[in-house]
Enzyme design. Sequence first.
Site, PDB file in Angstrom:
ATOM      1  N   GLY A  58      29.369  36.554  93.536  1.00 30.45           N
ATOM      2  CA  GLY A  58      30.284  37.695  93.409  1.00 30.45           C
ATOM      3  C   GLY A  58      29.540  38.959  93.007  1.00 30.45           C
ATOM      4  N   TYR A 205      29.678  26.958  71.677  1.00 25.98           N
ATOM      5  CA  TYR A 205      29.895  27.938  72.744  1.00 25.98           C
ATOM      6  C   TYR A 205      30.332  29.281  72.157  1.00 25.98           C
ATOM      7  CZ  TYR A 205      31.655  30.116  77.005  1.00 25.98           C
ATOM      8  OH  TYR A 205      31.872  30.986  78.037  1.00 25.98           O
TER       9      TYR A 205
END
Length: 314
Positions: A58, A205
């Site tokens: 993208g 995370y």
Amino acid sequence: MQNYAQVARDFVERHATGLTVAVFAGVLALRRWLAGGVCRSKVRLDGKTVLITGANTGIGKETAHGYGARVILACRDITRARIAADEIRLRSGNGNVVVKKLDLASLQSVRDLAKEVQENEDRLDILINNAGIMMCPKWTTEDGFEMQFGVNHLGHFLLTNCLLDLLKKSTPSRVVIVSSLAHEKGHIHFDDINLDKDYKREGSYRQSKLANVLFCRELAARLQGTGVTAYSLRHLFPTLALWKKSIIMPFLMMIKSPWEGAQTTIYCAVDESVANDSGLYYSDCAPKTAAPQALDDAAAKKLWDLSASMVGLA
Ligand SMILES: *[C@@H]1O[C@H](CO)[C@@H](O)[C@H](O)[C@H]1NC(C)=O
């Protein structure tokens, strides 16, 4: 006696066009809402070089095709990167796409890539720290760091620092750091940075994504007046509530294209309106206030010093 099913059928038949339009409009509105902002910049990047970590087609497509930049995809998986590069070339008609090997879980690999880029590239206008690993089990990097902190933060921290001279030679230049909404619940465990005592994949995370925002902040402070600006951002999904409902994730993936998912990254990388801003956090192609712990300058500095010593830059 009227039959309700018959009434409903008649209604649908009589209003078929209207209903189709309404459903279509609804789907479009939903897509629009999920897509978030769109970067409308008309700037050109001909003759400029963009380095993107991770094989994100993208971002690659947009910078190569929409803006005409030379694109370097720096990836661990060369096969995947070559496929992405071919796709970008095919779709964009811009042949100036190259693949270079980068394993962010290895400080040696980061140094090798940085050296290769410094020796073979005339300039670096935009560095996009996009690669990331998400919610893996307790793994460690080649250098013994907890994997998510090691890849998402430390690898990019070293890479950015090793490429700063080239970025400074190419001003105005930008460093774009892809973080996440997950930073909002993040906490930097300065006393146990590798989470040896209590490893939780989500906590790890979140720590790594908070580290991304803090890194951007301290980087911007250090680069003030150099012509190199820094941006952090979250992309992809609009709300954590949706994100948590993993059952609808495949659906979201389908309707939120890679092009849409890349828009805020593209915006931070190219849009003229943010040229003089640095150190801010963005969402849906607009500045957004990051979580309080991501605005802590003392923590940002402390994280910088810790990171520098971990990667051997101190
Ligand atoms: C950024 O700063 C330069 C130099 O001061 C100025 O010419 C330009 O208009 C500014 N751009 C924006 C978007 O504020």
